[in-house]
Scaffold this motif. Structure first.
Motif, PDB file in Angstrom:
ATOM      1  N   GLU A   1       0.745  14.874   7.961  1.00  0.00           N
ATOM      2  CA  GLU A   1       0.390  14.144   9.183  1.00  0.00           C
ATOM      3  C   GLU A   1       1.553  13.285   9.659  1.00  0.00           C
ATOM      4  OE1 GLU A   1      -2.418  10.413  10.473  1.00  0.00           O
ATOM      5  OE2 GLU A   1      -3.259  11.808   8.996  1.00  0.00           O
ATOM      6  N   ALA A   2       2.264  12.669   8.713  1.00  0.00           N
ATOM      7  CA  ALA A   2       3.403  11.819   9.071  1.00  0.00           C
ATOM      8  C   ALA A   2       4.477  12.631   9.790  1.00  0.00           C
ATOM      9  CB  ALA A   2       3.986  11.168   7.811  1.00  0.00           C
TER      10      ALA A   2
ATOM     11  N   LEU B   1       4.331  -1.121   3.808  1.00  0.00           N
ATOM     12  CA  LEU B   1       3.086  -1.455   4.489  1.00  0.00           C
ATOM     13  C   LEU B   1       2.235  -2.331   3.578  1.00  0.00           C
ATOM     14  CD1 LEU B   1       1.048  -0.991   6.867  1.00  0.00           C
ATOM     15  CD2 LEU B   1       0.231   1.009   5.580  1.00  0.00           C
ATOM     16  N   LEU B   2       1.899  -3.532   4.067  1.00  0.00           N
ATOM     17  CA  LEU B   2       1.071  -4.460   3.298  1.00  0.00           C
ATOM     18  C   LEU B   2      -0.411  -4.232   3.595  1.00  0.00           C
ATOM     19  CD1 LEU B   2       3.315  -7.556   3.995  1.00  0.00           C
ATOM     20  CD2 LEU B   2       3.054  -6.444   1.779  1.00  0.00           C
ATOM     21  N   ASP B   3      -1.276  -4.834   2.783  1.00  0.00           N
ATOM     22  CA  ASP B   3      -2.722  -4.640   2.932  1.00  0.00           C
ATOM     23  C   ASP B   3      -3.243  -5.113   4.288  1.00  0.00           C
ATOM     24  OD1 ASP B   3      -3.404  -3.327   0.628  1.00  0.00           O
ATOM     25  OD2 ASP B   3      -3.641  -5.154  -0.547  1.00  0.00           O
TER      26      ASP B   3
ATOM     27  N   ARG C   1       0.849  -1.205   0.000  1.00  0.00           N
ATOM     28  CA  ARG C   1       0.000   0.000   0.000  1.00  0.00           C
ATOM     29  C   ARG C   1       0.875   1.243   0.000  1.00  0.00           C
ATOM     30  NH1 ARG C   1      -3.581  -1.408   4.977  1.00  0.00           N
ATOM     31  NH2 ARG C   1      -3.244   0.796   5.423  1.00  0.00           N
ATOM     32  N   LYS C   2       1.927   1.173   0.794  1.00  0.00           N
ATOM     33  CA  LYS C   2       2.920   2.249   0.815  1.00  0.00           C
ATOM     34  C   LYS C   2       4.294   1.615   1.008  1.00  0.00           C
ATOM     35  CE  LYS C   2       0.468   6.173   2.913  1.00  0.00           C
ATOM     36  NZ  LYS C   2       0.456   7.032   4.126  1.00  0.00           N
ATOM     37  N   ILE C   3       5.299   2.242   0.438  1.00  0.00           N
ATOM     38  CA  ILE C   3       6.661   1.775   0.658  1.00  0.00           C
ATOM     39  C   ILE C   3       7.584   2.985   0.737  1.00  0.00           C
ATOM     40  CG2 ILE C   3       7.130   1.431  -1.809  1.00  0.00           C
ATOM     41  CD1 ILE C   3       8.850  -1.028  -0.916  1.00  0.00           C
TER      42      ILE C   3
ATOM     43  N   ILE D   1       5.025   6.896   9.808  1.00  0.00           N
ATOM     44  CA  ILE D   1       5.073   7.422   8.444  1.00  0.00           C
ATOM     45  C   ILE D   1       4.188   6.608   7.511  1.00  0.00           C
ATOM     46  CG2 ILE D   1       6.585   7.721   6.439  1.00  0.00           C
ATOM     47  CD1 ILE D   1       8.778   8.581   8.372  1.00  0.00           C
ATOM     48  N   LEU D   2       4.308   5.287   7.590  1.00  0.00           N
ATOM     49  CA  LEU D   2       3.571   4.440   6.650  1.00  0.00           C
ATOM     50  C   LEU D   2       2.076   4.403   6.925  1.00  0.00           C
ATOM     51  CD1 LEU D   2       6.017   1.417   6.201  1.00  0.00           C
ATOM     52  CD2 LEU D   2       5.600   3.308   4.625  1.00  0.00           C
ATOM     53  N   LYS D   3       1.688   4.635   8.172  1.00  0.00           N
ATOM     54  CA  LYS D   3       0.272   4.544   8.502  1.00  0.00           C
ATOM     55  C   LYS D   3      -0.434   5.905   8.570  1.00  0.00           C
ATOM     56  CE  LYS D   3       0.371   0.008  10.672  1.00  0.00           C
ATOM     57  NZ  LYS D   3       0.024  -0.832  11.844  1.00  0.00           N
TER      58      LYS D   3
END
Length: 785
Positions: free
Chosen positions: A651-652, A610-612, A596-598, A643-645
């Motif tokens: 916001e991060a 970050l995985l699903d 979802r994000k890297i 950061i990833l969430k």
């Protein structure tokens, strides 16, 4: 009569001047037995030698026979003399004598352990069922003994069936008032256990008298009679400590099935004859996803026990909890949860270890402790014997560097919806496709053979197209076996125990195949050939670069590439890449995962995604380094998660800055546990062998001056204190700290917490000045320079 049995452990003994192989097993009725074979003799090979070879060797030790045989060495025919000795212990003497004789050009296979030689030659497989024609011979110790008429035959179709194994997990706690416990002084205070009959509990010492405790533990093991004993770092701590402690107290730790005591054996593991002693830490060390290899983190990773649901006590504070009647129940619970966690890990890992043992040919007792190279080598030994190949000798050789896999320079930043394409078994596929093997390699100056050659890109090494080399033959066999196992899995219930075991078997076969490339580039390997390993990576680089070029031609955004993986902005036309690779290179490539994000920094092999399902993959950051305190590791993990969430960069940044500021404020106010500030380093040499003073060496010398026993292999825990200029001389053992305010909090803020955070947060624009008020804030690159 005929019996079938599952082979658990194997050894040998010399009885009446002749060796006998002893196979400890479990028969189909669940009875523990020992099967004996007295027909096998030790041997080795000699190339060349004088005409009076027998006479020369017989002067050193008795010779059973000499036989001239034809074998192959690296695919080329060679005439050898097979020397068969009376007992295994004579092989070394005969080998040394033969090596000194004129005309001897080589001595081969003289360093193979006798029981391993037996399994290689006869096809007997550890951790597998066998059938044998036998006669009863009374008992050996407490076990029924059978004598075989010929070597047992494996029943390979029963690979998915296990006997009812008795399993025990245990853990010890030691009184450690002076830091690292010393078995000459410090008692064992708790032994916790859990077994496969559903029993769990703790055995405790009588105050600081651990004699009754050790006796109770021995009695429990004899009574339960486990087949498998599980520990976590038990080879590194529990067994050596118990063995030495029992010796110091004049007690017998007689827990093996012949009434003997644990003995240190090959690969640093401790052997308990007739049982399989497994240290699960050995296998957790090979799990890259677990960054900090503690038992509590390993148990959480495998879903055995969550860290926030169990008692956690720093190891160096065990004695405080033991001495405090109010806190002792917490210590007992902590120890029991260690044993329960170890047992739970065993339930997850045992099926794989059993199959890895069977596939590699290494007994279950040793397979976790053996290196990846050793596992591959014993597999190759079996194939070599069947192919008439003599195993090359190990040689002392210098490391020969060669260019490895391609790794693209990452573009720092955060990316969303990134697909990872993985080349399935890329290196084994290359080895088989281009016939890369030590015996197909052509030395410079050798003419091209009629059948033609494969020429590796960039490096120009040549390999015969035919016949198929030894390593490609082995790989083809492993691939075929794996295909058969996966086919068998399709015919059975996916929820069955048999399906689980077969799944672990196909995984073990895959892992062994993938390890073949690394083995040939390992300087300790018998079948070492740098040119083969170098050619494999050359082909891999060429293929990956070609695929990247094709992907970009399709208009795809290639974000990163590493060895056998491509990170590409997700797009439906990725399927075209899969078709391209399958058709052009006959290598399977698949969509492995979607992030979802890297997050990438500017450094190679450093990213977090970050995985699903909410899990986070972390590769290459400080959480894996040993010279950072626990708090720095925790900060980096949390910064990655923030950061990833977070929903966006703004916001991060806000979440990270607020979080790190809170950590810094807590440090300044000494609202921190000293355990989180300890830096742990191991002494890999004796103190007088170090040429340069380092912080952990200085701390070790302070310990020694304070009356502590300091030795090679000891783990030194220290903190950095105020005063002094050089960091080396500011290191002080944590157990000598009387006041938390001795600690140099500024060091931890400036050299641990902020750098650990900025390596990640710098990517989203956070600077040092965002954490603390100071002119000229540093950026990420300042800390990476």
């Amino acid at each position: 009569m005929e019996i079938s049995f599952w082979l658990l452990d194997i050894t040998y003994a010399v009885v009446g001047g002749a060796p006998e192989i002893r196979m400890f097993g479990i028969d189909r009725n669940g009875e523990r037995i020992v099967v004996v074979d007295r027909s096998f003799r030790p041997y080795f090979y000699i190339e060349g030698g004088p005409h009076n070879l027998r006479q020369a060797l017989a002067a050193v030790a008795p010779i059973e026979s000499l036989e001239v045989v034809e074998r192959k060495l690296f695919g080329r025919s060679i005439t050898l003399t097979k020397v068969t000795a009376k007992i295994p212990e004579d092989v070394r003497k005969l080998r040394d004598a033969a090596s000194a004789l004129s005309g001897v050009r080589g001595v081969y296979e003289a360093d193979i352990r006798f029981y391993m030689r037996y399994m290689v030659d006869t096809g007997v497989v550890p951790s597998a069922w066998h059938v044998a024609e036998v006669s009863e011979e009374g008992r050996l110790g407490s076990l029924k003994k059978y004598l075989v008429k010929r070597p047992p035959t494996p029943i390979l179709e029963k690979a998915g069936v296990l006997p009812d194994l008795r399993v025990l997990a245990f853990d010890i706690e030691v009184y450690n008032e002076r830091g690292t416990p010393d078995p000459s002084r410090d008692p064992v205070i708790i032994i916790s256990y859990k077994d496969s009959q559903g029993r769990e509990g703790v055995l405790t010492s009588d105050g600081r008298d651990d004699r009754p405790l050790i006796r109770k533990f021995v009695e429990y093991i004899r009574s339960f009679d486990p087949d498998i004993i599980l520990g976590y770092n038990s080879n590194g701590f529990d067994w050596p400590y118990l063995a030495e402690r029992a010796r110091r107290l004049g007690l017998s730790l007689s827990i093996d099935r012949m009434g003997g005591q644990p003995q240190q054996s090959v690969y640093g593991h401790w052997s308990i004859l007739g049982r399989a002693n497994l240290d699960l830490y050995n296998i957790i060390e090979e799990v890259p996803e677990i960054k900090v290899k503690t038992l509590d983190r390993a148990a959480e990773y495998f879903g055995v026990m969550r860290r926030d649901e169990r008692v956690l006590i720093p190891g160096h504070r065990i004695y405080e909890y033991w001495d405090d009647p109010k806190r002792r129940p917490l210590l007992l619970r902590y120890s029991l949860e260690d044993a329960v966690s170890t047992y739970g890990l065993g339930e997850k890992l045992l099926p794989f270890l059993i199959q890895l043992s069977s596939v590699s040919g290494i007994p279950l007792d040793q397979v976790a402790a053996a290196s990846v190279g050793a596992r591959v080598e014993w597999l190759l030994m079996r194939y070599a014997y069947r192919a008439g190949e003599v195993a090359p000798n190990r040689e002392e050789r210098p490391y020969e560097p060669y260019k490895g896999a391609i790794v693209l320079e990452p573009r720092p930043g955060i990316y969303s919806d990134v697909a990872v394409l993985d080349f399935t078994s890329m290196y084994p596929s290359i080895i088989m496709r281009y016939n890369l093997s030590p015996d197909t390699y052509l030395e410079p100056g050798e003419p091209d053979p009629p059948e033609g050659v494969h020429v590796a890109p960039e490096v120009g090494h040549r390999f015969r197209r035919a016949p198929t080399g030894f390593i490609p033959q082995v790989l083809s066999s492993l691939v075929k076996l794996r295909r058969e196992v996966r086919g068998a899995m399709l015919r059975i219930d996916p929820n069955s125990v048999e399906y689980k075991l077969l799944d672990e078997r196909q995984r073990a076969l895959k892992i062994m195949a993938n390890a073949m490339y690394g083995y040939m580039g390992w300087i300790g390997a018998r079948w070492y050939k740098r040119e083969v390993a170098e050619s494999v990576t050359a082909y891999a680089r060429s293929i990956l670069l070609d695929v990247i070029k094709y992907a970009r031609a399709l208009g795809l955004d290639v974000i990163y590439g590493d060895t056998d993986s491509l990170f590409i902005k997700n797009n439906p036309i990725i399927e075209k890449i899969i078709d391209y690779v399958n058709k052009k290179y006959e290598i399977e490539i698949k969509l492995e995962k979607i992030y979802r994000k890297i997050l990438f920094t500017e450094s190679k092999k450093r990213y977090a995604g970050l995985l699903d399902d909410g899990r986070i993959d972390i590769v290459g950051f400080e959480v894996v380094r040993g010279d950072w305190c626990e708090l720095a590791k925790e900060v980096q993990l949390n910064v990655i998660e923030y950061i990833l969430k977070s929903q966006d960069i703004k916001e991060a940044k806000s979440n990270v800055i607020n979080y790190v500021k809170t950590i810094i404020e807590n440090l300044k106010e000494y609202k921190v546990n000293i355990d989180d500030l300890i830096i742990w380093k191991t002494l890999d040499k004796d103190l007088n062998e170090y040429k340069v003073m380092t912080p952990h060496l200085y701390a070790a010398k302070l310990l020694e001056k304070s009356g502590f026993r300091v030795h090679k292999g000891m783990t030194i825990g220290y903190v950095i204190i105020r005063g002094g200029d050089k960091i080396t001389y500011k290191a002080k053992p944590y157990i000598l700290i009387n006041d938390l305010k001795e600690i140099d909090i500024d060091y931890y803020i400036e050299k641990q917490i902020i750098p650990a955070a900025l390596r990640i947060a710098g990517v989203v624009g956070v600077r040092e000045g965002d954490f603390i008020s100071r002119g000229g804030g540093k950026s990420l690159l300042d800390f990476l320079s």
